[in-house]
Design a protein around this motif. Structure first.
Motif, PDB file in Angstrom:
ATOM      1  N   LEU A   1       0.704  -1.500   0.498  1.00 45.96           N
ATOM      2  CA  LEU A   1       0.184   0.017   0.107  1.00 45.96           C
ATOM      3  C   LEU A   1       1.115   1.109   0.479  1.00 45.96           C
ATOM      4  CD1 LEU A   1      -2.911  -0.552   2.473  1.00 45.96           C
ATOM      5  CD2 LEU A   1      -3.193  -0.626   0.546  1.00 45.96           C
ATOM      6  N   ASP A   2       1.158   0.805   1.246  1.00 48.98           N
ATOM      7  CA  ASP A   2       2.855   2.274   0.586  1.00 48.98           C
ATOM      8  C   ASP A   2       3.984   2.832  -0.725  1.00 48.98           C
ATOM      9  OD1 ASP A   2       2.475   3.034   3.363  1.00 48.98           O
ATOM     10  OD2 ASP A   2       4.151   1.731   4.411  1.00 48.98           O
ATOM     11  N   ARG A   3       3.928   1.430  -1.233  1.00 51.35           N
ATOM     12  CA  ARG A   3       4.397   1.292  -2.481  1.00 51.35           C
ATOM     13  C   ARG A   3       3.874   2.348  -4.012  1.00 51.35           C
ATOM     14  NH1 ARG A   3       8.676  -3.333  -3.732  1.00 51.35           N
ATOM     15  NH2 ARG A   3      10.466  -3.023  -2.058  1.00 51.35           N
ATOM     16  N   LEU A   4       2.099   1.778  -3.348  1.00 48.39           N
ATOM     17  CA  LEU A   4       1.316   1.905  -4.208  1.00 48.39           C
ATOM     18  C   LEU A   4       0.960   3.607  -3.603  1.00 48.39           C
ATOM     19  CD1 LEU A   4      -1.082   1.550  -6.702  1.00 48.39           C
ATOM     20  CD2 LEU A   4      -2.559   0.680  -4.586  1.00 48.39           C
ATOM     21  N   ALA A   5       0.706   3.789  -2.929  1.00 49.61           N
ATOM     22  CA  ALA A   5       0.687   5.533  -2.454  1.00 49.61           C
ATOM     23  C   ALA A   5       2.177   6.065  -3.448  1.00 49.61           C
ATOM     24  CB  ALA A   5       0.894   5.264  -1.054  1.00 49.61           C
ATOM     25  N   ALA A   6       3.014   5.886  -2.655  1.00 48.86           N
ATOM     26  CA  ALA A   6       3.906   7.020  -3.210  1.00 48.86           C
ATOM     27  C   ALA A   6       4.094   6.671  -4.872  1.00 48.86           C
ATOM     28  CB  ALA A   6       5.086   6.477  -3.190  1.00 48.86           C
ATOM     29  N   ALA A   7       3.734   5.383  -5.541  1.00 50.23           N
ATOM     30  CA  ALA A   7       3.653   5.783  -6.879  1.00 50.23           C
ATOM     31  C   ALA A   7       2.601   6.044  -8.058  1.00 50.23           C
ATOM     32  CB  ALA A   7       3.319   3.661  -7.534  1.00 50.23           C
ATOM     33  N   LEU A   8       1.124   6.159  -7.157  1.00 49.31           N
ATOM     34  CA  LEU A   8       0.461   7.205  -7.317  1.00 49.31           C
ATOM     35  C   LEU A   8       0.737   9.115  -6.770  1.00 49.31           C
ATOM     36  CD1 LEU A   8      -2.649   5.148  -6.475  1.00 49.31           C
ATOM     37  CD2 LEU A   8      -2.405   5.608  -8.541  1.00 49.31           C
ATOM     38  N   ALA A   9       1.502   8.935  -5.915  1.00 44.08           N
ATOM     39  CA  ALA A   9       2.388  10.312  -6.044  1.00 44.08           C
ATOM     40  C   ALA A   9       3.115  10.657  -7.553  1.00 44.08           C
ATOM     41  CB  ALA A   9       2.321  10.433  -4.799  1.00 44.08           C
ATOM     42  N   ASP A  10       3.943  10.027  -6.992  1.00 46.60           N
ATOM     43  CA  ASP A  10       4.804  10.053  -8.482  1.00 46.60           C
ATOM     44  C   ASP A  10       4.512  10.259  -9.734  1.00 46.60           C
ATOM     45  OD1 ASP A  10       6.215  10.133  -6.724  1.00 46.60           O
ATOM     46  OD2 ASP A  10       7.930   7.589  -7.019  1.00 46.60           O
ATOM     47  N   GLU A  11       2.810   9.826  -9.884  1.00 43.73           N
ATOM     48  CA  GLU A  11       2.368   9.077 -11.234  1.00 43.73           C
ATOM     49  C   GLU A  11       1.705  11.287 -11.265  1.00 43.73           C
ATOM     50  OE1 GLU A  11      -0.689   6.447 -13.243  1.00 43.73           O
ATOM     51  OE2 GLU A  11      -1.670   7.772 -11.266  1.00 43.73           O
ATOM     52  N   ARG A  12       1.455  11.352 -10.572  1.00 44.04           N
ATOM     53  CA  ARG A  12       1.028  12.970 -10.622  1.00 44.04           C
ATOM     54  C   ARG A  12       1.834  13.845 -10.597  1.00 44.04           C
ATOM     55  NH1 ARG A  12      -4.057  14.347  -9.342  1.00 44.04           N
ATOM     56  NH2 ARG A  12      -4.296  17.080  -8.652  1.00 44.04           N
ATOM     57  N   ARG A  13       2.988  13.617 -10.150  1.00 46.18           N
ATOM     58  CA  ARG A  13       4.203  14.892 -10.230  1.00 46.18           C
ATOM     59  C   ARG A  13       4.492  14.304 -11.998  1.00 46.18           C
ATOM     60  NH1 ARG A  13       6.095  13.491  -5.246  1.00 46.18           N
ATOM     61  NH2 ARG A  13       7.022  12.112  -6.443  1.00 46.18           N
ATOM     62  N   ALA A  14       4.195  13.474 -11.777  1.00 45.39           N
ATOM     63  CA  ALA A  14       4.982  13.401 -13.387  1.00 45.39           C
ATOM     64  C   ALA A  14       3.368  13.387 -14.386  1.00 45.39           C
ATOM     65  CB  ALA A  14       4.942  11.958 -13.829  1.00 45.39           C
TER      66      ALA A  14
END
Length: 114
Positions: free
Chosen positions: A11-24
């Motif tokens: 879940l933490d990895r998913l949250a980080a990936a979604l945050a990175d996706e938004r930033r991208a």
């Protein structure tokens, strides 16, 4: 490692990936978008493999973040298609016709007289 710790990590990895996706998406960073999408899919596969109970609320929050990112991506796609159309380039076909063939816009517009 026990199941709750594994799912919390996923879940933490998913949250980080979604945050990175938004930033991208907001920063127009294609390389980060590709990496974050890969990370997001890997985290989802891990969660699917061992989905424990009691994480529905956090998954719902992350699903909403994913939908928000999808809306950003759709808006960006519309902007790119608009720009291509106004530059006289054919935009990619959004759908197939009745014969299963992709249709492309063939209209061209001269931008200057030579």
């Amino acid at each position: 490692m026990d199941a709750p710790a594994t799912s919390d990590e996923a879940l933490d990895r998913l949250a980080a990936a979604l945050a990175d996706e938004r930033r991208a998406l907001l920063g127009h960073d294609i390389e980060l978008l590709v990496r974050s999408t890969h990370d997001k899919l890997a985290a989802l596969r891990r969660l699917e493999a061992d989905l424990p109970g009691g994480i529905a609320e956090r998954l719902a929050e992350l699903a909403e973040t994913n939908r928000s990112n999808g809306a950003l991506l759709a808006r960006r796609r519309r902007e790119v298609n608009w720009a291509l159309r106004h530059l006289g380039r054919a935009e990619s076909a959004p759908a197939y016709d009745a014969q299963g063939q992709a249709q492309q816009l063939q209209a061209r517009r001269e931008l200057a007289v030579v």
